[in-house]
Design an enzyme around this catalytic site. Structure first.
Site, short mmCIF file in Angstrom:
data_model
loop_
_atom_site.label_atom_id
_atom_site.label_comp_id
_atom_site.label_asym_id
_atom_site.label_seq_id
_atom_site.Cartn_x
_atom_site.Cartn_y
_atom_site.Cartn_z
N ASN A 1 0.83 -1.10 0.08
CA ASN A 1 0.00 0.08 0.01
C ASN A 1 0.87 1.19 -0.18
OD1 ASN A 1 -1.87 1.92 0.54
ND2 ASN A 1 -2.40 1.48 2.64
N TRP A 2 1.00 1.69 -1.18
CA TRP A 2 2.03 3.04 -1.29
C TRP A 2 1.55 4.16 -0.62
CZ3 TRP A 2 4.21 3.21 -6.80
CH2 TRP A 2 4.94 1.94 -7.45
N LYS A 3 0.15 4.04 -0.27
CA LYS A 3 -0.37 5.31 0.16
C LYS A 3 -0.31 6.73 -0.45
CE LYS A 3 0.08 3.37 4.93
NZ LYS A 3 0.17 3.70 6.23
N HIS A 14 -9.76 0.96 4.40
CA HIS A 14 -8.55 1.37 5.27
C HIS A 14 -8.76 2.34 6.51
CE1 HIS A 14 -4.37 2.22 6.13
NE2 HIS A 14 -3.92 1.42 5.56
N GLU A 44 -7.05 4.51 7.40
CA GLU A 44 -7.10 5.98 7.32
C GLU A 44 -7.93 6.51 6.47
OE1 GLU A 44 -2.98 5.23 5.30
OE2 GLU A 44 -2.29 4.96 7.23
N GLU A 64 -5.73 -5.20 10.23
CA GLU A 64 -4.59 -4.15 10.50
C GLU A 64 -5.21 -3.55 11.77
OE1 GLU A 64 -2.63 -2.95 6.55
OE2 GLU A 64 -4.50 -1.72 6.92
N GLY A 85 2.06 1.90 10.61
CA GLY A 85 2.87 3.09 10.53
C GLY A 85 3.72 3.45 11.71
N SER A 103 3.04 -2.67 10.05
CA SER A 103 4.54 -2.59 10.37
C SER A 103 5.16 -3.96 10.09
CB SER A 103 4.73 -2.06 11.70
OG SER A 103 4.49 -0.86 12.14
N GLY A 142 2.71 -1.16 4.33
CA GLY A 142 2.67 0.20 4.02
C GLY A 142 4.19 0.60 3.77
C1 PEP Z 1 -0.80 -0.10 5.65
O1 PEP Z 1 -0.88 1.14 5.29
O2 PEP Z 1 -1.78 -0.66 5.44
C2 PEP Z 1 -0.03 -0.30 6.73
C3 PEP Z 1 -0.03 -1.75 7.35
O3 PEP Z 1 1.03 0.36 6.78
P1 PEP Z 1 2.42 0.17 7.66
O4 PEP Z 1 3.02 -1.02 7.06
O5 PEP Z 1 3.39 1.21 7.51
O6 PEP Z 1 2.35 -0.08 9.12
#
Ligand code: PEP
Length: 247
Positions: free
Chosen positions: A9-11, A94, A96, A166, A172, A212, A233
């Site tokens: 997930n490049w966000k 998600h 976010e 998640e 993050g 993470s 992410g």
């Molecule tokens: C995500 O954005 O779905 C995510 C899990 O981010 P990260 O791996 O940076 O925690």
């Protein structure tokens, strides 16, 4: 036997030029024989990334979609637009988007249905806050998110959905759920699927862990019985993503 799926997930990262550089760096490094690999890129990068990945088995995913077919919805992207562009997966719900863009269980459900109608695979996210975990209500909360997200789907449709667990406190933050914590919730999600749709659907549906995930912890997480890969992410923007895929 469920095939693992690892999605990056490049966000809101990478301009079109930077996206081309990242794709060029990663595309020959990831093993797509044993794992389904997806790059979920910002909307503006979808067309060039689809083009750059031609001839590989890496799929392109979107990070959002609207649940109407077309019309006066300024700023939104329709499922038909994504389908025609070559998108195979769409991240929905998600945390976010739930936190900053008013995504709700109801809109998640509408989007999941539209994504399936357009022959794409929803990656439907769920996960609890730290506060909910401390109160001991995380399983109940996630059960509700999953039930609402899948409401009205047949077993055949539900089998096509990928669910991403998640925990919000792990996204993050560098704080990963332990493999036992992640496994406990992924098993609970599979149990809800079993209650809703029976053994076969529960056996087939894929459940990812996200929060993470990195090159060091991926192998242990993905070895758990109910964890079928990851939604990644931060580490999906680096060479480390190949290490995660090739765990
Ligand atoms: C995500 O954005 O779905 C995510 C899990 O981010 P990260 O791996 O940076 O925690």
């Amino acid at each position: 036997m469920r095939k693992k799926i690892v999605a990056g997930n490049w966000k809101m990262n990478k301009t079109p030029k930077e996206a081309m550089e990242l794709v060029a760096m990663l595309k020959d490094k990831v093993d797509t024989d044993n794992v389904d690999v997806v790059f979920c890129v910002p909307a503006i990068n979808i067309l060039p990334v689809v083009d750059a990945l031609k001839g590989t088995n890496i799929a392109v995913g979107a990070q959002n979609v609207y649940f109407e077919e077309s019309g006066a919805y300024t700023g939104e992207i329709s499922p038909a637009m994504l389908e025609e562009a070559g998108v195979k997966y769409v991240v929905v719900g998600h945390s976010e988007r739930r936190e900053y863009f008013a995504e709700t269980d109801e809109t998640v459900n509408k989007k999941v249905k539209k994504i399936l109608e357009h022959n794409m695979t929803p990656i439907m996210c769920c996960g609890e806050t730290l506060e909910q975990r401390e109160l001991g209500i995380e399983i109940e909360f996630i059960r509700t998110q999953v039930k609402c997200g899948l409401a009205g789907l047949s077993a055949e449709e539900a089998q096509k959905v990928v669910i991403a667990y998640e925990p919000i406190w792990a996204i993050g933050t560098g704080k990963t759920a332990t493999s036992q914590q992640a496994e406990e919730i992924c098993a609970a999600i599979r149990q809800v699927i079993k209650e809703l749709y029976g053994d076969k659907t529960a056996e087939v549906i894929r459940i990812q862990y996200g929060g993470s995930v990195n090159g060091k912890n991926a192998a242990e997480l993905f070895a758990m019985e109910n964890i079928d890969g990851g939604l990644v992410g931060g580490a999906s923007l680096k060479e480390e993503f190949a290490q995660i895929v090739n765990y």
